[in-house]
Design an enzyme around this catalytic site. Structure first.
Site, PDB file in Angstrom:
ATOM      1  N   PHE A 129      22.301 -11.345 -45.504  1.00  0.00           N
ATOM      2  CA  PHE A 129      22.719 -12.077 -46.711  1.00  0.00           C
ATOM      3  C   PHE A 129      21.818 -13.286 -46.905  1.00  0.00           C
ATOM      4  CE2 PHE A 129      25.011 -15.313 -49.112  1.00  0.00           C
ATOM      5  CZ  PHE A 129      25.333 -14.586 -50.246  1.00  0.00           C
ATOM      6  N   ASP A 216      16.212 -17.569 -41.874  1.00  0.00           N
ATOM      7  CA  ASP A 216      17.230 -18.102 -42.773  1.00  0.00           C
ATOM      8  C   ASP A 216      18.304 -18.774 -41.917  1.00  0.00           C
ATOM      9  OD1 ASP A 216      19.424 -18.583 -44.389  1.00  0.00           O
ATOM     10  OD2 ASP A 216      19.234 -16.721 -45.536  1.00  0.00           O
ATOM     11  N   LYS A 245      23.581 -25.298 -46.019  1.00  0.00           N
ATOM     12  CA  LYS A 245      25.026 -25.546 -45.988  1.00  0.00           C
ATOM     13  C   LYS A 245      25.443 -26.881 -45.357  1.00  0.00           C
ATOM     14  CE  LYS A 245      26.990 -20.975 -46.582  1.00  0.00           C
ATOM     15  NZ  LYS A 245      26.026 -19.874 -46.621  1.00  0.00           N
TER      16      LYS A 245
HETATM   17  C1  LIG Z   1      25.380 -19.125 -47.707  1.00  0.00           C
HETATM   18  C2  LIG Z   1      24.099 -18.499 -47.364  1.00  0.00           C
HETATM   19  C3  LIG Z   1      23.061 -18.380 -48.302  1.00  0.00           C
HETATM   20  C4  LIG Z   1      23.229 -18.787 -49.749  1.00  0.00           C
HETATM   21  O1  LIG Z   1      23.443 -20.146 -49.883  1.00  0.00           O
HETATM   22  P1  LIG Z   1      23.974 -20.742 -51.294  1.00  0.00           P
HETATM   23  O2  LIG Z   1      24.003 -22.227 -51.065  1.00  0.00           O
HETATM   24  O3  LIG Z   1      25.314 -20.154 -51.538  1.00  0.00           O
HETATM   25  O4  LIG Z   1      22.987 -20.356 -52.319  1.00  0.00           O
HETATM   26  C5  LIG Z   1      21.866 -17.847 -47.886  1.00  0.00           C
HETATM   27  N1  LIG Z   1      21.677 -17.436 -46.614  1.00  0.00           N
HETATM   28  C6  LIG Z   1      22.642 -17.533 -45.680  1.00  0.00           C
HETATM   29  C7  LIG Z   1      22.364 -17.095 -44.285  1.00  0.00           C
HETATM   30  C8  LIG Z   1      23.889 -18.051 -46.027  1.00  0.00           C
HETATM   31  O5  LIG Z   1      24.854 -18.136 -45.100  1.00  0.00           O
END
Ligand SMILES: *Cc1c(COP(=O)(O)O)cnc(C)c1O
Length: 392
Positions: A129, A216, A245
């Site tokens: 994701f 990521d 986050k």
């Molecule tokens: C939450 C998340 C995203 C997306 O972040 P947003 O701030 O909602 O755009 C991307 N990669 C990972 C691993 C995430 O947990």
């Protein structure tokens, strides 16, 4: 509130939360909840932390925003701080995880074109994701985020997660690949962990092929796993790492960090953001990082994680519908052998906020400031709910 003026992207909301303090939240009916979600790994320092509130209010009194036409001292200080912590060389600031990932994807494409590739391609993983923008949903796995939004962005190839044995063949079949993009722990995908060995193999493979290794860490970053970044548990350095986050403890900010051959790819005009790295969000992020350091929250996340995992293993390992308990620091997954979305509501009814992801994985993302007593309270509420759980 039951307004019809909002797009229905989130379905029916569980409650109306009106106040937060530390690891506790209150709704508009006066109910109190222990927070084991932290606004999805955002409020690592808990709610209404004095240092963050002060940093935001002080900055708002001086200057909230001025655009990137101008030098922003907070942005420079934050860039230096985060490079210092991570071993990376340069930073671009955006406002969210998806934006941080868009910057990473653009870096990989610049890198590919500079290396003479016509159609630079990024290897992404099963079950990944990376966000909800067009490029990041195309990089994500699963029809759930993609359905209805075709045509997808091209330039992605997919491989198995946490399995380096497939790399050679994928690389030989696709000469356009110039980067790997992977979460060190798949969060939305159900707290699936990349092994230290796998990350090392990825680093080695990228070095051999001249690819970028891009991580990521939108969810795993900012102390969540017990190090500031999750890759710091292994002794590798990525070429690109994204985070967001937990970076501003609730004030929107995202960052794309680069080192080595990825550090100097961006030139004036290549990329930008109106809000990215503004004085307000950078004040929040600086205060968050300083607090993580001054309160020793990396160590705390590790200790808390061990305490919670030990409790879960002791109480649940003999429960037949519990398949697996896994995690690192304050990022913990309890996988059941059956879908368990309804546990979210059951937990709320019992004064606890959790999350269920990937259908059958209970995801715990408690704030790093949780006390031992609060951790034990979390277990005392959650364990019986899992034990007594009957299929959705
Ligand atoms: C939450 C998340 C995203 C997306 O972040 P947003 O701030 O909602 O755009 C991307 N990669 C990972 C691993 C995430 O947990």
């Amino acid at each position: 509130m039951t307004t019809k003026a909002l797009m229905n992207t989130y379905g029916k909301r569980a409650a109306t939360l009106t106040k937060g303090s530390g690891a506790w939240l209150w709704d508009d009916k006066g109910n109190k909840y222990l927070d084991a979600l932290s606004g999805i790994a955002v409020c690592g320092l808990g709610h209404s932390h004095t240092a963050i509130t002060q940093a935001i209010t002080n900055q708002a009194k001086i200057l909230s925003h001025c655009s990137n036409f101008f030098a922003i001292p907070n942005q420079e200080a934050l860039a230096e701080k985060i490079c210092d912590i991570s071993g990376m060389k340069k930073v671009f600031f955006g406002n969210s995880g998806a934006e941080a990932n868009e910057a990473a994807i653009k870096l990989a494409r610049l890198f590919g074109h500079n290396s003479g590739l016509k159609l630079p391609t990024i290897l992404v993983m099963d079950n990944a994701f990376h966000g909800r923008t067009l490029a990041t949903l195309s990089a994500s796995a699963g029809r759930r985020v993609q359905a209805g939004f075709e045509p997808l962005v091209t330039g992605f190839a997919r491989g198995p997660f946490n399995d380096a044995s497939a790399l050679e063949k994928i690389a030989d079949n696709n000469p356009n690949i110039c980067a790997i993009f992977v979460e060190p722990i798949q969060g939305e995908g159900g707290i699936r962990m990349a092994s230290t060995e796998y990350l090392k193999q990825l680093r080695q493979f990228c070095d051999q092929r001249g690819w970028l290794l891009m991580l990521d860490e939108v969810q795993t970053g900012n102390g969540r796993t017990g190090k500031y970044f999750c890759y710091q548990h292994s002794d590798i350095l990525p070429d690109v790492v994204t985070t967001s986050k937990g970076l501003g403890n609730g004030v929107p900010i995202g960052a794309c960090l680069a080192s080595g051959k990825a550090a100097d790819l961006m030139q004036p005009g290549n990329h930008g953001s109106t809000f990215g790295g503004n004085p307000l969000s950078c004040a929040a992020a600086l205060a968050t990082i300083n607090t993580i350091e001054s309160e020793g929250l990396l160590k705390r996340a590790e200790i808390l994680g061990k305490r919670i995992m030990a409790g879960l293993e002791k109480e649940l390992s003999s429960v037949s519908h519990v398949k697996n308990i896994r995690g690192m620091g304050c990022m913990i997954g309890i996988e059941l052998d059956t879908p368990c979305k309804s546990l979210f509501k059951t937990a709320m009814d019992n004064g606890l906020i959790i999350n269920v992801t990937a259908d059958s994985v209970i995801r715990l993302l408690p704030p790093l400031i949780l006390t031992d007593e609060e951790a034990d309270k979390l277990l005392a509420i959650l364990v019986p709910l899992i034990r007594d759980f009957n299929q959705d």
